[in-house]
Design an enzyme around this catalytic site. Structure first.
Site, short mmCIF file in Angstrom:
data_model
loop_
_atom_site.label_atom_id
_atom_site.label_comp_id
_atom_site.label_asym_id
_atom_site.label_seq_id
_atom_site.Cartn_x
_atom_site.Cartn_y
_atom_site.Cartn_z
CB VAL A 1 -4.24 70.80 6.20
CG1 VAL A 1 -4.60 69.84 5.06
CG2 VAL A 1 -5.45 71.02 7.10
N GLY B 1 -4.52 89.81 -10.24
CA GLY B 1 -3.70 88.68 -10.67
C GLY B 1 -2.23 88.99 -10.69
CB SER C 1 -1.55 75.46 -4.76
OG SER C 1 -2.40 74.35 -4.87
CG ASP D 1 2.10 92.35 -11.96
OD1 ASP D 1 1.88 93.18 -11.06
OD2 ASP D 1 1.51 91.25 -12.00
CB CYS E 1 -6.67 93.05 -6.52
SG CYS E 1 -4.94 93.48 -6.24
CB ALA F 1 -0.01 95.34 -1.15
#
Length: 609
Positions: free
Chosen positions: A293, A79, A379, A103, A2, A52
């Site tokens: 990619v 987070g 990642s 959370d 967020c 969300a």
């Protein structure tokens, strides 16, 4: 994931306008496209934009603990806390009652149970503002490695804050003024914790809390890289790293929205994808969605080099087939990299004249394409910093040099291309040397460590505290500009703490980079990937990109009006442009041109100059 924004002012109750809070919050709309909420009382304003991820229906923010008319605490949170289930169970055993399943409420109740020390119990990536009206205290908290950003500024007795600089800049009481020393920090790729190129605008440093109350504001540190003896042998070390990674990935797969992995075909992302596949298969929830990619016609244009020896995508496809992932290659047309709208979106995401050129633009386009199918991605970012994967970790000449190691290869603008005035005004070379000494001065050594382990401990510290934040900021801004949450398992502080203390001879036990990670991933991946030499993120080799870059810089020089030319020397740029076509075939050679264009646009959009 967020975006948060707001203020606290204990000296002027009821004087701050909700319209200003709305303006600040709305600048973060891309970080949180799903919802916007505001909360305020006499002293504090909290704004939240929501992406969300967990408990989509009930996890709205700002979240209030206690009765709305008499709250115990209010949380505005960005987070993920990955150990929230364990914390929730412990808090429930202590009598806490939960209305939601995510959370956010766990973080709020953890504060109510354990006070300011609660942050030490959190495992995750986060940046949040927590207001306790009972004692009139605001906490601004940032995660240990600085995965999630958080900025603040003092305005008299007030403190403004936001997930990105643009949120603070949107408030009428903050005036954007250039801090040349902060700009030197950015252009020098030094990344001193807390420093920005804006006067009076700061970052909450990683692993810190900014407390604001009746006694003023103060920073306190709750985490730093620990120094501890390592007593396990090579097999046990690799086994423990694998055990940690399985637990980390298992936690980070928890989501209520579609999730994927970023699969380059390198060791880092392939290992995460393999572990994610095993975890989901065990739960009967596979297959993993994976994305890579590439550029249209890249096989035709690609030229191997020492920096980038081979293309990624063939390896990504090999791993995807080996693991059985639902894989998609995002092929980017080269003309998309030169479109003004895409370049503008990248600078707008950064808020700073910080860009790696086509790498940043292609990342933004990749994230935008992934967002059409997934909301969360895992990642492999930070594995090179944690495990010592870069070439310069293994170059004796670089290791022996008292300077930031990455500058041996990677620079935005070489010092000789900066104007004499800017170098003298900022003491550019001296400043960089001072910042290096400051960083080295933070290192804690193990008694009895030999010279090699001492130096490589310094290398690890430099990368984790000064280089990794550059890459995490880039990943955060470009992914959030596309409304995509990117999680970075290699930044789990338990893994970072453990690997940081592994002696260098064990870290490189097979004579190569990232030996321990390779050992931990043994049996999960094809041998061709396990033994593959590191190759960085792909960049375009199409000469049309170079031609566009030359044209843009040529126009800037011909107009000769931009303040960017007070920083980057026009003569040095002309000399660079005189190189034959094909010279700018790599990102490293293009960096000075990309940087002066970013500076020019930054000045134009921020100060109309």
């Amino acid at each position: 994931m967020c975006g948060i924004a707001g203020w606290i002012d204990l000296s002027r109750p009821n004087e701050w306008k909700e319209a200003d809070l709305e303006r600040m919050t709305r600048t973060l709309a891309r970080r949180g496209p799903d919802d916007e909420r505001l909360w305020s009382d006499r002293y504090v304003g909290l704004g939240h934009r929501r992406l969300a991820i967990l408990d989509v229906r009930r996890g709205v923010q700002p979240m209030v603990a206690g009765a709305p008319e008499d709250p115990h605490a209010v949380l505005c949170y960005s987070g993920e806390v990955y150990n929230f289930r364990e914390l929730r169970a412990e808090l429930a055993s202590r009598g806490h009652v939960f209305r939601s399943h995510g959370d956010t409420e766990v973080v709020l109740n953890a504060y109510l149970e354990w006070g300011e020390s609660f942050v030490e119990r959190l495992n995750g990536m986060f940046a949040f503002a927590l207001w306790d009206p009972r004692v009139r205290r605001l906490l601004l908290v940032r995660d240990r490695l600085g995965v999630k950003p958080l900025y603040y500024a003092r305005s008299g007795d007030a403190v403004l804050f936001g997930s990105e600089p643009k949120a603070v800049l949107a408030h009428p009481e903050f005036t954007a003024r250039l801090d040349h020393q902060g700009l030197a920090d950015l252009l020098g790729l030094v990344k001193t914790p807390g420093v920005t190129p804006f006067h009076d605008l700061y970052e909450v440093p990683p692993g810190h809390v900014l407390t604001v109350d009746g006694n003023g504001s103060r920073l306190s540190r709750y985490w730093k890289l620990p120094t501890a003896p390592h007593e396990q042998d090579i097999p046990d070390t690799a086994a423990h790293v694998r055990e940690l990674l399985v637990d980390i990935v298992r936690r980070q797969l928890i989501t209520d929205v579609p999730l994927c992995t970023l699969l380059s075909g390198g060791l880092d992302s392939s290992a995460l994808t393999a572990i994610a596949t095993a975890v989901l298969d065990e739960a009967g929830e596979g297959p993993v969605r994976s994305f890579s990619v590439d550029f249209v016609d890249s096989a035709e244009h690609f030229r191997a080099s020492a920096f980038r020896p081979e293309r990624d995508n063939p390896y990504a496809l090999q791993v995807a087939e080996h693991l059985g992932t639902a894989h998609r290659t995002i092929e980017l047309p080269d003309e998309a990299l030169t479109q003004d709208g895409n370049r503008d979106a990248v600078l707008g995401a950064h808020d700073l004249p910080l860009t790696f050129g086509d790498v940043d633009t292609s990342l933004y386009l990749l994230f935008s394409a992934i967002r059409e199918q997934s909301t969360v991605a895992l990642s492999g970012e930070s594995a090179d910093e944690v495990f010592g994967g870069y070439n310069w970790f293994h170059d004796p000449e670089v290791v022996a040099t008292a300077d930031f190691p990455w500058l041996s290869t990677m620079q935005f603008v070489p010092e000789h291309m900066l104007t004499t005035e800017f170098r003298e005004h900022t003491r550019f070379g001296e400043y960089r040397a001072d910042r290096y000494r400051q960083a080295i001065g933070e290192v804690e050594y193990l008694p009895g460590e030999d010279a090699e382990d001492r130096r490589m401990r310094e290398f690890g510290h430099l990368h984790l505290t000064r280089w990794l934040p550059v890459l995490l900021d880039r990943k955060d801004r470009l992914s959030m500009a596309a409304g995509l949450e990117v999680r970075v398992p290699f930044c789990d502080h338990r893994l970072v703490e453990y690997v940081h203390n592994i002696p260098w001879k064990i870290k490189t036990y097979d004579g190569r980079e990232k030996s321990v990670l390779r050992g931990a991933a043994a049996g999960l991946l094809p041998d061709s990937v396990l033994s593959r030499k590191k190759s960085p993120y792909p960049t375009t080799a199409d000469t049309r990109y170079e031609q566009d870059l030359r044209r843009r810089v040529g126009t800037l020089l011909a107009e000769n009006r931009s303040p960017a030319l007070d920083i980057v020397d026009a003569g040095a740029l002309r000399e660079l442009l005189s190189r034959p076509e094909g010279y700018f075939d790599t990102q490293l050679r293009r960096n000075p041109l990309e940087t002066v264009l970013s500076l020019a646009q930054w000045y134009r959009e921020l100060w109309n100059s």
